[in-house]
Enzyme design. Structure first.
Site, PDB file in Angstrom:
ATOM      1  N   ARG A  35       0.942  -1.256  -0.118  1.00 24.39           N
ATOM      2  CA  ARG A  35       0.071   0.021   0.009  1.00 24.39           C
ATOM      3  C   ARG A  35       0.751   1.237  -0.006  1.00 24.39           C
ATOM      4  O   ARG A  35       1.674   1.413   1.042  1.00 24.39           O
ATOM      5  CB  ARG A  35      -0.975  -0.174   1.231  1.00 24.39           C
ATOM      6  CG  ARG A  35      -1.722   1.272   1.518  1.00 24.39           C
ATOM      7  CD  ARG A  35      -2.766   1.423   0.306  1.00 24.39           C
ATOM      8  NE  ARG A  35      -3.765   2.205   0.576  1.00 24.39           N
ATOM      9  CZ  ARG A  35      -3.926   3.637   0.503  1.00 24.39           C
ATOM     10  NH1 ARG A  35      -2.803   4.265   0.120  1.00 24.39           N
ATOM     11  NH2 ARG A  35      -4.732   4.258   0.974  1.00 24.39           N
ATOM     12  N   ASP A  65      -4.076   8.573  -0.988  1.00 20.75           N
ATOM     13  CA  ASP A  65      -5.278   7.911  -1.083  1.00 20.75           C
ATOM     14  C   ASP A  65      -5.751   8.212  -2.522  1.00 20.75           C
ATOM     15  O   ASP A  65      -5.787   9.331  -3.141  1.00 20.75           O
ATOM     16  CB  ASP A  65      -6.310   8.310  -0.287  1.00 20.75           C
ATOM     17  CG  ASP A  65      -7.320   7.132   0.305  1.00 20.75           C
ATOM     18  OD1 ASP A  65      -6.988   6.072  -0.219  1.00 20.75           O
ATOM     19  OD2 ASP A  65      -8.137   7.500   0.952  1.00 20.75           O
ATOM     20  N   GLU A  79     -11.378   5.872  -5.370  1.00 18.41           N
ATOM     21  CA  GLU A  79     -11.861   4.253  -5.507  1.00 18.41           C
ATOM     22  C   GLU A  79     -12.404   3.771  -6.795  1.00 18.41           C
ATOM     23  O   GLU A  79     -13.204   4.498  -7.110  1.00 18.41           O
ATOM     24  CB  GLU A  79     -12.914   4.326  -4.171  1.00 18.41           C
ATOM     25  CG  GLU A  79     -12.387   4.398  -2.980  1.00 18.41           C
ATOM     26  CD  GLU A  79     -11.468   3.244  -2.714  1.00 18.41           C
ATOM     27  OE1 GLU A  79     -11.875   2.018  -2.519  1.00 18.41           O
ATOM     28  OE2 GLU A  79     -10.452   3.661  -1.969  1.00 18.41           O
ATOM     29  N   ARG A 101      -1.468  -5.523   4.268  1.00 21.55           N
ATOM     30  CA  ARG A 101      -0.663  -5.028   3.252  1.00 21.55           C
ATOM     31  C   ARG A 101       0.442  -4.049   4.138  1.00 21.55           C
ATOM     32  O   ARG A 101       0.463  -3.760   5.229  1.00 21.55           O
ATOM     33  CB  ARG A 101      -1.509  -3.988   2.321  1.00 21.55           C
ATOM     34  CG  ARG A 101      -2.661  -4.653   1.519  1.00 21.55           C
ATOM     35  CD  ARG A 101      -3.460  -3.920   0.693  1.00 21.55           C
ATOM     36  NE  ARG A 101      -3.952  -2.761   1.630  1.00 21.55           N
ATOM     37  CZ  ARG A 101      -4.767  -1.584   1.549  1.00 21.55           C
ATOM     38  NH1 ARG A 101      -5.211  -1.702  -0.023  1.00 21.55           N
ATOM     39  NH2 ARG A 101      -5.320  -0.715   1.950  1.00 21.55           N
TER      40      ARG A 101
END
Length: 258
Positions: free
Chosen positions: A136, A141, A144, A184
């Protein structure tokens, strides 16, 4: 005469003992060197605690499944560790790159900033079922993608294509920082470009394909949070990538609605 023979026997025993110690020491040193520098880490849970925040791991990206994570095949020691001549490296299947034609709708949208990402060439297909570390990318971020019937966020496909274009099938360095709730490895990433080594998190922020990580748990920035926030602000002020939208829903807000 007996005294001389006894002395010789003692000398032989001493030499044998010293040789045994040397061989034992060499074996231990070799084993320690192997476990420290040459033993492959085959999954995120297998990363030794002493590696976190201290060591960089070298390897190859074998799959990119989302805009902010990928699978990393650890290749300790690189060429000197035997990879490519004594130890096999995974070969990814190449994709025939065909220039994408623009239909009438795409022509109308020609000046949309997302087009430059959608049209990036991706050279390889993902390769699964390998002993890899699930990584990750730290500090950011990405929008999505569609999950469980939920619609994808704008720029999620662009972020995925850009990441595949940048790192899929390529070799890079990761510095493990933590293990997240999904098992992760949260890591800092450095990869080589013709302009030198780049910080992958920072590049995503500059491209407007990610924002600074909003979550309170497992927030890791590798000591670069201020730099990340500054470049997020620059991308936002210039309306680059995802910031070009009139109304932006952050990945964090999107996930809270699910």
């Amino acid at each position: 005469m007996m005294s001389k023979d006894k002395n010789r026997t003692n000398d032989v025993l001493i030499e044998a003992g010293l040789l045994s110690l040397v061989l034992t020491g060499t074996t231990l040193a070799t084993y320690r060197g192997y476990t420290r520098y040459l033993r492959q880490i085959r999954n995120a849970r297998g990363i030794p605690s002493k590696v976190f925040r201290k060591r960089w791991l070298y390897g190859k990206v074998t799959a990119v499944g989302d805009g902010d994570n990928f699978h990393f095949f650890h290749m300790p020691g690189g060429l000197f560790g035997g990879w490519g001549w004594l130890r096999s490296t995974p070969q990814l299947e190449k994709i025939d790159i065909v220039k994408k034609s623009r239909n009438s709708k795409r022509l109308l949208d020609f000046f949309r900033s997302s087009n430059k990402y959608v049209d990036l060439p991706v050279q390889y297909k993902n390769k699964r079922r390998l002993p890899t570390i699930s990584v990750r990318i730290c500090g950011v971020d990405a929008p999505e993608r569609s999950h469980f019937g939920n619609p994808a966020q704008p720029y999620s496909e662009e972020a995925l294509i850009w990441l595949q274009h940048e790192i899929l099938g390529k070799k890079l360095w990761i510095k493990p920082l933590n293990i997240d709730q999904y098992g992760r490895c949260v890591a800092s990433i450095r990869y080589w470009t013709r302009f030198g080594y780049k910080d992958l998190s920072l590049q995503m922020l500059k491209e407007g394909l990610a924002l600074v990580y909003e979550g309170k748990s497992n927030a890791e920035f590798g000591g670069r949070e201020k730099i990340y926030r500054r470049h997020e602000f620059i991308a936002k002020s210039k309306r680059i990538g995802m910031w070009s939208q009139k109304k932006l829903e952050t990945p964090g807000d999107y996930k809270r609605k699910l």
